[in-house]
Enzyme design. Structure first.
Site, PDB file in Angstrom:
ATOM      1  N   ALA A  40       0.404   3.630   2.359  1.00  0.00           N
ATOM      2  CA  ALA A  40       0.175   4.915   3.011  1.00  0.00           C
ATOM      3  C   ALA A  40      -0.515   4.762   4.365  1.00  0.00           C
ATOM      4  CB  ALA A  40      -0.660   5.826   2.108  1.00  0.00           C
ATOM      5  N   CYS A  41      -0.917   3.538   4.715  1.00  0.00           N
ATOM      6  CA  CYS A  41      -1.667   3.273   5.945  1.00  0.00           C
ATOM      7  C   CYS A  41      -0.738   2.690   7.012  1.00  0.00           C
ATOM      8  CB  CYS A  41      -2.803   2.295   5.631  1.00  0.00           C
ATOM      9  SG  CYS A  41      -3.668   1.682   7.088  1.00  0.00           S
TER      10      CYS A  41
END
Length: 143
Positions: free
Chosen positions: A11-12
């Site tokens: 998600a980063c």
């Protein structure tokens, strides 16, 4: 074959860029989604030491329970900070990369280039469009 391990959060964006830069060097790393499979406490402590960091330097504040847990308290020792990271892996900043050349928290993402024994194989731009590697596999803006 070069063995590289990435403690990754898909998600980063920074973590995704690091993973893509490693693959752009022709290396398929061992990816550990540390939120699903956190490192054991002893391993995390060893990685922090190998990176020449302190547990506090690896703590992530944004999007974590950092403030709610009172982790800004400078009197907390390394053991307390490691305990917090074990209880809440989201507190572990990412991406942490392990290679034959060392261990490093790769923020910004191009910091991973210092850990790659293999050269970049082609052009690369971050997800935001910033060019990092040119068409000849050379770092853009490098001296």
């Amino acid at each position: 074959m070069t063995e590289i391990i990435v403690y990754h959060n898909p998600a980063c964006g920074t973590s995704r860029n690091v993973l893509a830069l490693i693959r752009n060097a022709g290396v398929e790393p061992h990816v550990i989604e540390y939120l699903k499979t956190p490192p054991a406490r002893a391993l995390l402590a060893a990685l922090i030491a190998r990176a020449g960091m302190t547990p506090r330097a690896l703590l992530r504040e944004k999007g974590t329970p950092y403030h709610e847990l009172g982790l800004a308290d400078a009197s907390l020792d390394d053991d307390a900070l490691l305990d917090a990271m074990m209880a809440h892996p989201i507190l572990i900043n990412r991406p942490l990369v392990v290679s034959p050349l060392g261990v490093k928290l790769c923020r910004p993402s191009e910091a991973v280039l210092d850990l790659l024994p293999e050269p970049q194989q082609g052009a690369f731009a971050k997800e935001d469009g910033e060019r990092v590697i040119d068409e000849h596999g050379q770092r853009v803006g490098a001296p």
